[in-house]
Design a protein around this motif. Structure first.
Motif, PDB file in Angstrom:
ATOM      1  N   GLY A 258       0.808  -1.220   0.000  1.00 39.34           N
ATOM      2  CA  GLY A 258       0.000   0.000   0.000  1.00 39.34           C
ATOM      3  C   GLY A 258       0.839   1.266   0.000  1.00 39.34           C
ATOM      4  N   GLU A 259       2.131   1.129   0.332  1.00 36.09           N
ATOM      5  CA  GLU A 259       3.011   2.295   0.316  1.00 36.09           C
ATOM      6  C   GLU A 259       3.414   2.640  -1.113  1.00 36.09           C
ATOM      7  N   ARG A 260       3.998   3.805  -1.230  1.00 37.59           N
ATOM      8  CA  ARG A 260       4.632   4.179  -2.487  1.00 37.59           C
ATOM      9  C   ARG A 260       6.128   3.970  -2.328  1.00 37.59           C
ATOM     10  N   LEU A 261       6.735   3.344  -3.328  1.00 39.15           N
ATOM     11  CA  LEU A 261       8.182   3.116  -3.290  1.00 39.15           C
ATOM     12  C   LEU A 261       8.848   4.068  -4.269  1.00 39.15           C
ATOM     13  N   THR A 262       9.854   4.777  -3.799  1.00 36.32           N
ATOM     14  CA  THR A 262      10.615   5.671  -4.671  1.00 36.32           C
ATOM     15  C   THR A 262      12.084   5.279  -4.594  1.00 36.32           C
ATOM     16  N   VAL A 263      12.679   5.029  -5.736  1.00 29.34           N
ATOM     17  CA  VAL A 263      14.087   4.633  -5.769  1.00 29.34           C
ATOM     18  C   VAL A 263      14.803   5.496  -6.796  1.00 29.34           C
ATOM     19  N   GLU A 264      15.800   6.214  -6.306  1.00 33.58           N
ATOM     20  CA  GLU A 264      16.594   7.057  -7.185  1.00 33.58           C
ATOM     21  C   GLU A 264      17.826   6.266  -7.598  1.00 33.58           C
ATOM     22  N   VAL A 265      17.977   6.063  -8.898  1.00 35.91           N
ATOM     23  CA  VAL A 265      19.056   5.224  -9.409  1.00 35.91           C
ATOM     24  C   VAL A 265      20.131   6.106 -10.029  1.00 35.91           C
ATOM     25  N   GLU A 266      21.378   5.793  -9.709  1.00 42.51           N
ATOM     26  CA  GLU A 266      22.495   6.538 -10.279  1.00 42.51           C
ATOM     27  C   GLU A 266      23.484   5.527 -10.841  1.00 42.51           C
ATOM     28  N   ASN A 267      23.783   5.640 -12.123  1.00 36.50           N
ATOM     29  CA  ASN A 267      24.553   4.602 -12.818  1.00 36.50           C
ATOM     30  C   ASN A 267      26.022   4.982 -13.020  1.00 36.50           C
ATOM     31  N   HIS A 268      26.892   4.418 -12.211  1.00 32.62           N
ATOM     32  CA  HIS A 268      28.335   4.645 -12.370  1.00 32.62           C
ATOM     33  C   HIS A 268      29.045   3.432 -12.962  1.00 32.62           C
ATOM     34  N   LEU A 269      28.303   2.632 -13.711  1.00 32.40           N
ATOM     35  CA  LEU A 269      28.913   1.506 -14.428  1.00 32.40           C
ATOM     36  C   LEU A 269      29.461   2.006 -15.761  1.00 32.40           C
ATOM     37  N   PRO A 270      30.292   1.184 -16.408  1.00 31.24           N
ATOM     38  CA  PRO A 270      30.758   1.547 -17.760  1.00 31.24           C
ATOM     39  C   PRO A 270      29.718   1.270 -18.843  1.00 31.24           C
ATOM     40  N   VAL A 271      28.527   0.787 -18.484  1.00 32.88           N
ATOM     41  CA  VAL A 271      27.486   0.492 -19.480  1.00 32.88           C
ATOM     42  C   VAL A 271      26.174   1.140 -19.061  1.00 32.88           C
ATOM     43  N   ASP A 272      25.304   1.377 -20.042  1.00 31.99           N
ATOM     44  CA  ASP A 272      23.962   1.881 -19.758  1.00 31.99           C
ATOM     45  C   ASP A 272      23.157   0.799 -19.036  1.00 31.99           C
ATOM     46  N   THR A 273      22.081   1.218 -18.385  1.00 26.34           N
ATOM     47  CA  THR A 273      21.275   0.236 -17.664  1.00 26.34           C
ATOM     48  C   THR A 273      19.827   0.713 -17.548  1.00 26.34           C
ATOM     49  N   THR A 274      18.978  -0.178 -17.030  1.00 30.46           N
ATOM     50  CA  THR A 274      17.635   0.166 -16.553  1.00 30.46           C
ATOM     51  C   THR A 274      17.398  -0.724 -15.352  1.00 30.46           C
ATOM     52  N   VAL A 275      16.398  -0.411 -14.536  1.00 31.27           N
ATOM     53  CA  VAL A 275      16.035  -1.309 -13.437  1.00 31.27           C
ATOM     54  C   VAL A 275      14.616  -1.805 -13.670  1.00 31.27           C
ATOM     55  N   HIS A 276      14.495  -3.134 -13.722  1.00 31.78           N
ATOM     56  CA  HIS A 276      13.187  -3.769 -13.841  1.00 31.78           C
ATOM     57  C   HIS A 276      12.795  -4.324 -12.480  1.00 31.78           C
ATOM     58  N   TRP A 277      11.536  -4.147 -12.101  1.00 36.97           N
ATOM     59  CA  TRP A 277      11.019  -4.561 -10.786  1.00 36.97           C
ATOM     60  C   TRP A 277      10.216  -5.824 -11.012  1.00 36.97           C
ATOM     61  N   HIS A 278      10.896  -6.949 -10.917  1.00 34.98           N
ATOM     62  CA  HIS A 278      10.344  -8.225 -11.374  1.00 34.98           C
ATOM     63  C   HIS A 278       9.165  -8.675 -10.512  1.00 34.98           C
ATOM     64  N   GLY A 279       8.015  -8.836 -11.176  1.00 35.68           N
ATOM     65  CA  GLY A 279       6.832  -9.371 -10.500  1.00 35.68           C
ATOM     66  C   GLY A 279       5.858  -8.317 -10.027  1.00 35.68           C
ATOM     67  N   LEU A 280       6.285  -7.044 -10.021  1.00 31.53           N
ATOM     68  CA  LEU A 280       5.385  -6.006  -9.517  1.00 31.53           C
ATOM     69  C   LEU A 280       4.366  -5.610 -10.570  1.00 31.53           C
ATOM     70  N   ARG A 281       3.165  -5.335 -10.085  1.00 34.72           N
ATOM     71  CA  ARG A 281       2.160  -4.693 -10.927  1.00 34.72           C
ATOM     72  C   ARG A 281       2.379  -3.201 -10.736  1.00 34.72           C
ATOM     73  N   LEU A 282       2.836  -2.547 -11.769  1.00 31.74           N
ATOM     74  CA  LEU A 282       3.194  -1.132 -11.642  1.00 31.74           C
ATOM     75  C   LEU A 282       2.881  -0.411 -12.939  1.00 31.74           C
ATOM     76  N   PRO A 283       2.931   0.935 -12.915  1.00 32.46           N
ATOM     77  CA  PRO A 283       2.666   1.677 -14.150  1.00 32.46           C
ATOM     78  C   PRO A 283       3.695   1.307 -15.218  1.00 32.46           C
ATOM     79  N   HIS A 284       3.228   1.246 -16.458  1.00 32.66           N
ATOM     80  CA  HIS A 284       4.077   0.836 -17.574  1.00 32.66           C
ATOM     81  C   HIS A 284       5.376   1.644 -17.630  1.00 32.66           C
TER      82      HIS A 284
END
Ligand code: C2O
Ligand code: CU
Length: 460
Positions: A70-96
């Motif tokens: 019931g809470e809202r989850l907010t996660v700020e992601v900062e990418n310091h890898l040598p490659v681009d990325t995205t974060v997928h939230w596996h299994g969650l029903r969430l906005p597209h």
């Protein structure tokens, strides 16, 4: 180092190792920060040579993110890898827009300091996880994965709630990660490693106390390995599959089976004598069983009588598919070695097809496999016309698994990933959710990268 020799370690490291198994709180409530950066980890042995890895927050696996239903989850992601990325939230029903699929729901988060803020409500409690969705085989193979625990409004009364992240690593003699991208893996069983870690550790022991009650949240975060865990001298009850509550029951055949991407919540009562040991053995590879971890009872009991059975977990508010009215779709899996893989496909780096189409993240994009109407019910027959196992995952939804090879399931459990054996069929049902292109793919990440991915297009 082969798992067989690593597994020969003595239990001396147990005390320290057990501490490492404790869940890490990434902070509670509103906002979390997740910084991606290279680091080193002692994967092959607690005091063994360090392996260069990619991490969320400096550790492998990443921090356990805990939030409340019931809470809202907010996660700020900062990418310091040598490659681009995205974060997928596996299994969650969430906005597209929050689903973390490159070029489908968002542009990649650039290497060298790029940022993205994910923020969404959590309708369902359960055990979920997060991982990248760009060059996924390599990104996970280098260590990027973390558990996401959404606690029930009133959590089960247990003594300890322990996420268990299972990761499989293919390493060289020097304990570096072996090169990625072989087409042989992609056309066969995927990238299987020789070292399995539990919460990033090669540790072999978890200290427990007689009378203690554990809730174990197993997450298979491996590219390709299927686990079949025997809890010797213990009587675990499965209480949730892929996050969603089921009627508590002993694991079928006495083994907890987990394909890549899948989860199981277990209730484990430690009923042994103080000083005794209970072993967890993985039989996932039928040629080679090994001890995953030992539960080592301390000298002092915690209690002498077991606490009464806790109440059943409340169901999540999932929309129930209307089976008589549901529209029927077929998802046919073809290709692979000893199957439909052609020379022409191999020339394009493709080993698999879904309904005759193959998707490539990035290059050719994903193909639309079917168009669905939001709010309508669907039954999808998934037909595995290959010689290999495939854990098939649908983003942003939970589905009921109705039958296997035409036989109705005793418990039509909710899942987001269903494991198909070679030549097996399974029927799933769900209500199409928010409009958008939702990825459906095999969670053997090398299969996903070699064509076994497409889209269900949901329209209003
Ligand atoms: Cu666990 Cu498409 O991912
Ligand atoms: Cu597959």
């Amino acid at each position: 180092m082969p798992a067989s020799t690593r597994r020969g370690l003595v239990l001396g490291a147990g005390a320290i190792a057990a501490m490492r198994l404790a869940p890490v709180r990434a902070g509670s409530g509103a906002a979390h920060r997740l910084v991606l950066a290279p680091a080193e980890a002692n994967l092959v042995a607690p005091d063994g040579p360090a392996t260069p890895v990619w991490t969320y927050g400096g550790t492998v696996p990443g921090p356990v993110i805990r939030a409340r239903q019931g809470e809202r989850l907010t996660v700020e992601v900062e990418n310091h890898l040598p490659v681009d990325t995205t974060v997928h939230w596996h299994g969650l029903r969430l906005p597209h827009a929050m689903d973390g699929v490159p070029h489908v729901t968002q542009e990649p988060i650039p290497a060298g300091g790029g940022r993205f803020v994910y923020s969404f409500d959590l309708p369902d409690a359960g055990t979920f996880w997060y991982h990248p969705h760009l060059r996924t085989s390599e990104a996970l193979g280098r260590g990027l994965a973390g558990a996401l625990v959404v606690e029930e409004r009133s959590p089960l009364p247990v003594d300890r709630d322990l996420p268990w992240m299972l990761q499989d690593w293919r390493v060289t003699r020097e304990a570096a990660l072996a090169p990625f991208g072989g087409f042989h893996d992609a056309a066969h069983a995927g990238r299987l490693g020789q070292v399995v870690t539990l919460n990033g550790s090669a540790a072999e022991a978890l200290a427990v106390r007689a009378g203690e009650r554990l809730r174990l949240r197993l997450v298979n975060a491996s590219s390709a390995r299927v686990y079949a865990l025997e809890f010797r001298d213990l009587a675990p009850l499965v209480i949730a599959t892929d996050g969603h509550p089921v009627e508590p029951h002993p694991p079928e055949g006495g083994r907890v089976r987990l394909g890549p991407g899948q989860r199981a919540d277990l209730l484990v009562d430690c009923l042994g004598e103080p000083g005794s040991v209970a072993s967890v053995i993985d039989h996932g590879d039928p040629r080679f069983a090994y001890g995953l971890v030992n539960l080592v009872y301390e000298a002092e009991a915690m209690r002498h009588e077991m606490a009464p059975m806790p109440p059943r977990l409340p169901p999540n508010p999932l929309p129930e598919p209307d089976l008589p009215l549901a529209e029927r779709l077929v998802l046919r899996l073809e290709g692979g070695a000893r199957g439909g893989l052609t020379r022409e496909m191999a020339g394009r780096g493709v080993a698999w097809t879904l309904n005759g189409l193959s998707g490539h993240e990035g290059h050719h994009g994903h193909a639309v496999l079917a168009t669905l109407v939001s709010g309508r019910s669907y039954r999808v027959e998934i037909v595995n016309d290959t010689a290999w196992r495939h854990p098939m995952h649908l983003h942003g939804h939970a589905f009921r698994v109705l039958s296997r090879d035409g036989a109705p399931l005793l418990r039509p459990e909710w899942r987001d990933t269903v494991l198909l054996e070679p030549r097996e069929r399974a029927e799933i049902a769900f209500v199409a959710g928010e409009p958008g292109d939702w990825v459906v793919h095999c969670h053997v990440l090398e299969h996903q990268g070699a064509g076994m991915a497409g889209l269900f297009r949901i329209v209003a």
